[in-house]
Design a protein around this motif. Structure first.
Motif, PDB file in Angstrom:
ATOM      1  N   LYS A 136       0.840  -1.209   0.000  1.00 24.23           N
ATOM      2  CA  LYS A 136       0.000   0.000   0.000  1.00 24.23           C
ATOM      3  C   LYS A 136       0.874   1.258   0.000  1.00 24.23           C
ATOM      4  CE  LYS A 136      -2.044   1.615   3.777  1.00 24.23           C
ATOM      5  NZ  LYS A 136      -2.865   1.567   4.999  1.00 24.23           N
ATOM      6  N   ARG A 137       1.921   1.247   0.815  1.00 23.50           N
ATOM      7  CA  ARG A 137       2.812   2.416   0.925  1.00 23.50           C
ATOM      8  C   ARG A 137       3.658   2.614  -0.337  1.00 23.50           C
ATOM      9  NH1 ARG A 137       1.706   5.729   5.338  1.00 23.50           N
ATOM     10  NH2 ARG A 137       1.260   4.462   7.191  1.00 23.50           N
ATOM     11  N   LEU A 138       3.862   1.530  -1.060  1.00 18.24           N
ATOM     12  CA  LEU A 138       4.704   1.592  -2.261  1.00 18.24           C
ATOM     13  C   LEU A 138       3.995   2.253  -3.444  1.00 18.24           C
ATOM     14  CD1 LEU A 138       7.586   0.687  -3.037  1.00 18.24           C
ATOM     15  CD2 LEU A 138       6.620  -1.523  -3.734  1.00 18.24           C
ATOM     16  N   HIS A 139       2.649   2.168  -3.471  1.00 20.77           N
ATOM     17  CA  HIS A 139       1.895   2.668  -4.635  1.00 20.77           C
ATOM     18  C   HIS A 139       2.239   4.096  -5.045  1.00 20.77           C
ATOM     19  CE1 HIS A 139      -1.434  -0.535  -4.013  1.00 20.77           C
ATOM     20  NE2 HIS A 139      -0.489  -0.953  -4.807  1.00 20.77           N
ATOM     21  N   PRO A 140       2.190   5.060  -4.120  1.00 21.21           N
ATOM     22  CA  PRO A 140       2.489   6.425  -4.549  1.00 21.21           C
ATOM     23  C   PRO A 140       3.923   6.603  -5.051  1.00 21.21           C
ATOM     24  CG  PRO A 140       2.074   6.335  -2.165  1.00 21.21           C
ATOM     25  CD  PRO A 140       1.735   5.000  -2.724  1.00 21.21           C
ATOM     26  N   VAL A 141       4.856   5.826  -4.493  1.00 16.00           N
ATOM     27  CA  VAL A 141       6.250   5.908  -4.949  1.00 16.00           C
ATOM     28  C   VAL A 141       6.354   5.410  -6.391  1.00 16.00           C
ATOM     29  CG1 VAL A 141       8.631   5.206  -4.501  1.00 16.00           C
ATOM     30  CG2 VAL A 141       7.061   5.549  -2.588  1.00 16.00           C
ATOM     31  N   VAL A 142       5.681   4.291  -6.670  1.00 14.83           N
ATOM     32  CA  VAL A 142       5.693   3.710  -8.019  1.00 14.83           C
ATOM     33  C   VAL A 142       5.122   4.709  -9.029  1.00 14.83           C
ATOM     34  CG1 VAL A 142       4.659   1.912  -9.475  1.00 14.83           C
ATOM     35  CG2 VAL A 142       5.598   1.329  -7.220  1.00 14.83           C
ATOM     36  N   ASP A 143       3.975   5.297  -8.678  1.00 14.25           N
ATOM     37  CA  ASP A 143       3.341   6.248  -9.599  1.00 14.25           C
ATOM     38  C   ASP A 143       4.247   7.449  -9.858  1.00 14.25           C
ATOM     39  OD1 ASP A 143       1.168   4.617  -9.853  1.00 14.25           O
ATOM     40  OD2 ASP A 143      -0.120   5.726  -8.469  1.00 14.25           O
ATOM     41  N   LYS A 144       4.917   7.927  -8.795  1.00 11.06           N
ATOM     42  CA  LYS A 144       5.847   9.059  -8.966  1.00 11.06           C
ATOM     43  C   LYS A 144       7.005   8.684  -9.885  1.00 11.06           C
ATOM     44  CE  LYS A 144       5.388  11.556  -4.589  1.00 11.06           C
ATOM     45  NZ  LYS A 144       6.015  11.733  -3.276  1.00 11.06           N
ATOM     46  N   MET A 145       7.553   7.482  -9.685  1.00  9.63           N
ATOM     47  CA  MET A 145       8.710   7.076 -10.507  1.00  9.63           C
ATOM     48  C   MET A 145       8.327   7.052 -11.990  1.00  9.63           C
ATOM     49  SD  MET A 145      11.345   6.758  -8.687  1.00  9.63           S
ATOM     50  CE  MET A 145      10.720   7.948  -7.551  1.00  9.63           C
ATOM     51  N   PHE A 146       7.188   6.445 -12.288  1.00  4.90           N
ATOM     52  CA  PHE A 146       6.752   6.392 -13.692  1.00  4.90           C
ATOM     53  C   PHE A 146       6.499   7.802 -14.244  1.00  4.90           C
ATOM     54  CE2 PHE A 146       5.745   1.818 -13.058  1.00  4.90           C
ATOM     55  CZ  PHE A 146       6.331   1.323 -14.205  1.00  4.90           C
ATOM     56  N   MET A 147       5.894   8.651 -13.403  1.00  2.00           N
ATOM     57  CA  MET A 147       5.597  10.017 -13.857  1.00  2.00           C
ATOM     58  C   MET A 147       6.893  10.783 -14.147  1.00  2.00           C
ATOM     59  SD  MET A 147       3.582  13.094 -11.881  1.00  2.00           S
ATOM     60  CE  MET A 147       4.918  13.434 -10.732  1.00  2.00           C
ATOM     61  N   TYR A 148       7.844  10.727 -13.205  1.00  3.91           N
ATOM     62  CA  TYR A 148       9.101  11.463 -13.412  1.00  3.91           C
ATOM     63  C   TYR A 148       9.859  10.936 -14.627  1.00  3.91           C
ATOM     64  CZ  TYR A 148       8.497  13.319  -8.631  1.00  3.91           C
ATOM     65  OH  TYR A 148       8.041  13.943  -7.503  1.00  3.91           O
ATOM     66  N   LEU A 149       9.866   9.624 -14.792  1.00  2.00           N
ATOM     67  CA  LEU A 149      10.557   9.032 -15.941  1.00  2.00           C
ATOM     68  C   LEU A 149       9.894   9.453 -17.257  1.00  2.00           C
ATOM     69  CD1 LEU A 149      11.228   5.485 -14.465  1.00  2.00           C
ATOM     70  CD2 LEU A 149      13.001   7.087 -15.211  1.00  2.00           C
ATOM     71  N   SER A 150       8.561   9.512 -17.261  1.00  2.00           N
ATOM     72  CA  SER A 150       7.837   9.957 -18.468  1.00  2.00           C
ATOM     73  C   SER A 150       8.155  11.411 -18.786  1.00  2.00           C
ATOM     74  CB  SER A 150       6.320   9.792 -18.271  1.00  2.00           C
ATOM     75  OG  SER A 150       5.955   8.437 -18.259  1.00  2.00           O
ATOM     76  N   LEU A 151       8.065  12.264 -17.770  1.00  3.12           N
ATOM     77  CA  LEU A 151       8.318  13.693 -17.984  1.00  3.12           C
ATOM     78  C   LEU A 151       9.760  13.932 -18.444  1.00  3.12           C
ATOM     79  CD1 LEU A 151       6.423  15.160 -14.882  1.00  3.12           C
ATOM     80  CD2 LEU A 151       5.672  15.200 -17.279  1.00  3.12           C
TER      81      LEU A 151
END
Length: 333
Positions: free
Chosen positions: A162-177
């Protein structure tokens, strides 16, 4: 039982190791490591209010290194400590209890307790036992491979997921940007909300000849991204500038590996990190990587916006399960 466990071998040998654990000279860590130098891979503070700066640092690290560490990531230290505690307790159980969740004989499934993972070149083995199971999404979870003992195991793993979800979403977002894409492009390319979180616990027991053995042989991860926490025993090595180096670990950081699928989606702009694991004589090393993988039937290929006449597609588009099969069986992609 599929074969003798490394933990069992470790407790029965004093000053030697079986021949199948001795690597060739071109792989032996004593010969191939640059000694006395610890590689300080990029450390990125996710609490920085300058998002553009974070994007730039992550993009640069992913292009030049394929690995970085993040601090102030938002996962409480207690959640990480609990994950580590219950994992350690599982590996300290009597052998017959661990075997209750062993990988089924002859099964193609990666989940369960075991020792062998992939086709081994020249019959050489890694000095490691492991436990694999999925921790997200709920539809992918098979509790058959989650230890019943220790009793707090399930709760600790569910909390960490559960705690990992926001980290995962951030990583994908930063990598995309960092590639001038839309924020969700890479996550969607890897399966979107059906992205699979596959946890692996690596258990590297003390080894009488750490100069000759490897925990995990040199490889890139076949995941999109891997997010990992280790215990405090040194062991991760990265191949950089034609040499192997120990990686300096920052306490309470998460280590982020770029995996094959992000390298494919970025059409080679981001690099999957080539890494391996060493072992020690006196101490047990453990690590908890979570592999963020596309669902088996999901097709992964270069993001169309990154393919141009000047920069044609460098990779085939294929189902993730087909990619994984080729990778594990050392077949050409």
């Amino acid at each position: 039982m599929e074969e003798k466990r490394v933990q069992e071998i470790s407790s029965n040998v004093l000053d030697t190791i079986p021949a199948e654990y001795i690597r060739s000279e071109k792989e032996q860590p004593a010969i191939t490591t640059i000694h006395g130098v610890v590689l300080e891979v990029p450390v990125i503070d996710l609490s920085d209010s300058d998002e553009e700066k974070i994007v730039g640092l992550i993009s640069q690290a992913s292009k030049e290194w394929g690995i970085f560490q993040v601090v102030n990531h938002g996962i409480p230290n207690e959640a990480i400590a609990k994950l580590q505690e219950v994992g350690k307790e599982f590996f300290e159980l009597p052998q017959e209890e661990k075997e209750l969740i062993a990988k089924p004989e002859g099964s193609q499934s990666i989940e369960g307790y075991g020792t062998r993972l992939q086709k081994e070149i020249e019959g050489k083995k890694g000095w490691v036992d492991h436990l694999f199971h999925k921790i997200w999404p709920p539809s992918a979870i098979n509790y058959q491979f989650w230890p019943k003992n220790p009793p707090a195991y399930r709760e600790a793993n569910e909390e960490y997921a559960k705690r990992l979800h926001p980290v995962v979403d951030k990583m994908f977002m930063y990598l995309s940007l960092g590639l001038d894409l839309e924020p969700n492009d890479l996550k969607n390319g890897a399966g979107g909300d059906d992205l699979v979180y596959l946890l692996k616990i690596n258990y590297y027991p003390p080894c009488p000849r750490p100069d000759l053995a490897l925990g995990v042989v040199a490889h890139t991860d076949m995941s999109a991204i891997t997010i990992l926490v280790p215990n405090d025993v040194q062991g991760l090595q990265v191949f950089k500038d034609d040499h192997w180096y120990d990686v300096k670990y920052i306490p309470n950081a998460l280590i982020v590996h770029i995996g094959d699928q992000v390298e494919i989606m970025s059409n080679g702009k981001y690099k999957a990190v080539f890494h391996r694991t060493t072992v020690t004589k006196e101490k047990t090393r453990m690590s908890w990587p979570v592999f963020l993988e596309p669902p088996p039937e999901h097709e992964v290929g270069p993001i169309p916006k990154l393919v141009t006449d000047e920069n044609p597609a460098k990779f085939k588009t294929k189902k993730y399960k087909d990619y994984a099969y080729c990778k594990l069986n050392k077949l050409p992609q």
